[in-house]
Design a protein around this motif. Structure first.
Motif, PDB file in Angstrom:
ATOM      1  N   LYS A  19      42.244  45.951  32.999  1.00 21.05           N
ATOM      2  CA  LYS A  19      41.029  45.741  33.802  1.00 21.05           C
ATOM      3  C   LYS A  19      41.108  44.439  34.593  1.00 21.05           C
ATOM      4  O   LYS A  19      40.719  44.370  35.752  1.00 21.05           O
ATOM      5  CB  LYS A  19      39.797  45.698  32.894  1.00 21.05           C
ATOM      6  CG  LYS A  19      39.172  47.050  32.673  1.00 21.05           C
ATOM      7  CD  LYS A  19      37.816  46.900  32.000  1.00 21.05           C
ATOM      8  CE  LYS A  19      37.229  48.247  31.655  1.00 21.05           C
ATOM      9  NZ  LYS A  19      36.080  48.139  30.747  1.00 21.05           N
ATOM     10  N   LYS A  20      41.587  43.388  33.929  1.00 25.40           N
ATOM     11  CA  LYS A  20      41.696  42.088  34.590  1.00 25.40           C
ATOM     12  C   LYS A  20      42.698  42.175  35.745  1.00 25.40           C
ATOM     13  O   LYS A  20      42.438  41.666  36.842  1.00 25.40           O
ATOM     14  CB  LYS A  20      42.148  41.029  33.564  1.00 25.40           C
ATOM     15  CG  LYS A  20      42.131  39.614  34.086  1.00 25.40           C
ATOM     16  CD  LYS A  20      40.715  39.152  34.365  1.00 25.40           C
ATOM     17  CE  LYS A  20      40.682  37.957  35.299  1.00 25.40           C
ATOM     18  NZ  LYS A  20      39.323  37.556  35.649  1.00 25.40           N
ATOM     19  N   ALA A  21      43.833  42.814  35.481  1.00 26.10           N
ATOM     20  CA  ALA A  21      44.861  42.940  36.521  1.00 26.10           C
ATOM     21  C   ALA A  21      44.341  43.730  37.717  1.00 26.10           C
ATOM     22  O   ALA A  21      44.589  43.372  38.868  1.00 26.10           O
ATOM     23  CB  ALA A  21      46.111  43.606  35.939  1.00 26.10           C
ATOM     24  N   VAL A  22      43.590  44.795  37.422  1.00 26.13           N
ATOM     25  CA  VAL A  22      43.015  45.615  38.495  1.00 26.13           C
ATOM     26  C   VAL A  22      42.064  44.757  39.339  1.00 26.13           C
ATOM     27  O   VAL A  22      42.068  44.803  40.572  1.00 26.13           O
ATOM     28  CB  VAL A  22      42.284  46.851  37.906  1.00 26.13           C
ATOM     29  CG1 VAL A  22      41.346  47.482  38.928  1.00 26.13           C
ATOM     30  CG2 VAL A  22      43.293  47.879  37.417  1.00 26.13           C
ATOM     31  N   VAL A  72      42.258  41.617  39.796  1.00 26.80           N
ATOM     32  CA  VAL A  72      43.028  40.633  40.564  1.00 26.80           C
ATOM     33  C   VAL A  72      43.687  41.263  41.793  1.00 26.80           C
ATOM     34  O   VAL A  72      43.674  40.696  42.876  1.00 26.80           O
ATOM     35  CB  VAL A  72      44.107  39.963  39.663  1.00 26.80           C
ATOM     36  CG1 VAL A  72      45.115  39.188  40.495  1.00 26.80           C
ATOM     37  CG2 VAL A  72      43.444  39.051  38.643  1.00 26.80           C
ATOM     38  N   ILE A  73      44.253  42.469  41.634  1.00 21.27           N
ATOM     39  CA  ILE A  73      45.029  43.019  42.747  1.00 21.27           C
ATOM     40  C   ILE A  73      44.232  43.965  43.638  1.00 21.27           C
ATOM     41  O   ILE A  73      44.685  44.305  44.724  1.00 21.27           O
ATOM     42  CB  ILE A  73      46.301  43.757  42.268  1.00 21.27           C
ATOM     43  CG1 ILE A  73      45.935  45.011  41.456  1.00 21.27           C
ATOM     44  CG2 ILE A  73      47.210  42.847  41.483  1.00 21.27           C
ATOM     45  CD1 ILE A  73      47.051  46.012  41.417  1.00 21.27           C
ATOM     46  N   CYS A  74      43.078  44.421  43.154  1.00 23.33           N
ATOM     47  CA  CYS A  74      42.381  45.438  43.934  1.00 23.33           C
ATOM     48  C   CYS A  74      41.530  44.842  45.042  1.00 23.33           C
ATOM     49  O   CYS A  74      41.236  43.666  45.065  1.00 23.33           O
ATOM     50  CB  CYS A  74      41.601  46.367  43.026  1.00 23.33           C
ATOM     51  SG  CYS A  74      42.762  47.467  42.156  1.00 23.33           S
ATOM     52  N   GLY A  75      41.147  45.675  45.933  1.00 28.63           N
ATOM     53  CA  GLY A  75      40.466  45.248  47.149  1.00 28.63           C
ATOM     54  C   GLY A  75      41.335  45.681  48.300  1.00 28.63           C
ATOM     55  O   GLY A  75      42.550  45.650  48.206  1.00 28.63           O
ATOM     56  N   LYS A  76      40.662  46.070  49.365  1.00 31.30           N
ATOM     57  CA  LYS A  76      41.355  46.674  50.507  1.00 31.30           C
ATOM     58  C   LYS A  76      42.442  45.764  51.097  1.00 31.30           C
ATOM     59  O   LYS A  76      43.483  46.232  51.550  1.00 31.30           O
ATOM     60  CB  LYS A  76      40.294  46.990  51.568  1.00 31.30           C
ATOM     61  CG  LYS A  76      40.741  47.932  52.650  1.00 31.30           C
ATOM     62  CD  LYS A  76      39.580  48.225  53.593  1.00 31.30           C
ATOM     63  CE  LYS A  76      40.066  48.931  54.848  1.00 31.30           C
ATOM     64  NZ  LYS A  76      39.029  48.965  55.891  1.00 31.30           N
ATOM     65  N   TRP A  77      42.193  44.444  51.118  1.00 33.07           N
ATOM     66  CA  TRP A  77      43.105  43.540  51.831  1.00 33.07           C
ATOM     67  C   TRP A  77      43.901  42.625  50.929  1.00 33.07           C
ATOM     68  O   TRP A  77      44.839  41.951  51.385  1.00 33.07           O
ATOM     69  CB  TRP A  77      42.308  42.667  52.808  1.00 33.07           C
ATOM     70  CG  TRP A  77      41.455  43.436  53.743  1.00 33.07           C
ATOM     71  CD1 TRP A  77      40.095  43.592  53.660  1.00 33.07           C
ATOM     72  CD2 TRP A  77      41.870  44.173  54.908  1.00 33.07           C
ATOM     73  NE1 TRP A  77      39.649  44.368  54.699  1.00 33.07           N
ATOM     74  CE2 TRP A  77      40.716  44.734  55.482  1.00 33.07           C
ATOM     75  CE3 TRP A  77      43.115  44.400  55.506  1.00 33.07           C
ATOM     76  CZ2 TRP A  77      40.760  45.510  56.630  1.00 33.07           C
ATOM     77  CZ3 TRP A  77      43.156  45.166  56.653  1.00 33.07           C
ATOM     78  CH2 TRP A  77      41.992  45.719  57.204  1.00 33.07           C
ATOM     79  N   LEU A  82      46.244  42.638  48.527  1.00 36.81           N
ATOM     80  CA  LEU A  82      47.713  42.644  48.442  1.00 36.81           C
ATOM     81  C   LEU A  82      48.372  42.482  49.811  1.00 36.81           C
ATOM     82  O   LEU A  82      49.481  41.960  49.913  1.00 36.81           O
ATOM     83  CB  LEU A  82      48.206  43.927  47.758  1.00 36.81           C
ATOM     84  CG  LEU A  82      47.854  44.061  46.275  1.00 36.81           C
ATOM     85  CD1 LEU A  82      48.453  45.329  45.700  1.00 36.81           C
ATOM     86  CD2 LEU A  82      48.349  42.855  45.479  1.00 36.81           C
TER      87      LEU A  82
END
Lengths: 111, 111
Positions: free
Chosen positions: A20-23, A25-30, A32
């Motif tokens: 959940k924490k990793a998601v 951190v990396i999620c969001g449209k922009w 990565l």
């Protein structure tokens, strides 16, 4: 609950929390896309803006602020006229690069 | 734009698209948790529900539907009374498992 079952349950919860924490951190449209842009070199605000076509000023400023707050990106402001602000991916931010590389492979199957 | 610059620009756009698609596939609060739960074996709806504490009925039904639509999970309904519905991670869904494993490593740094 037997000790054995309890341990398994705790392991699953812990894995769930980490994922959940990793998601987060990396999620969001922009998110990565910006990290990928910064992987090679330090960039000025305007360079990032040009490198991420389609992003609004407001969203980019917010994204960069979040990346700094997460401790993944360092921001440096120079007392120059006109003002110069540079962003660079630090060691913590670089831990996400293997995820991007793997997603580039995995993503192909879903295009 | 020189041919060289154009090529680089096309490469970046393509990478951007693939990353965006991958983010779309793996992101969401519960998406990877459900995939992780299904990695070992086929599960009935009720077993998934119990394995993902905190998820609402509505969201879980929607998530499973999306996973089937993305071609990552197979759904099998048995004409039994009471009805039995089973979900299993197929080959396409399994391509995401290395991402989960990597995120478990990377996520540690952000806990």
């Amino acid at each position: 609950m037997t000790p054995e079952l309890k341990q398994t349950s705790e392991q699953i919860i812990s894995t769930e929390l980490i994922i959940k924490k990793a998601v987060e951190v990396i999620c969001g449209k922009w998110r990565l896309i910006i990290i990928h842009l910064l992987r090679e070199k330090t960039l000025r605000y305007g360079e990032i803006k040009r490198g991420v076509p389609g992003i609004s000023e407001k969203v980019l400023v917010h994204e960069l602020k979040q990346l700094v707050e997460l401790g993944m990106v360092d921001k440096q402001s120079f007392g120059e006229v006109p003002p110069r602000v540079e962003y660079s991916l630090n060691e913590k931010g670089r831990t996400v690069l293997p995820v991007i590389d793997l997603l580039r492979e995995v993503g192909q199957a879903f295009i």
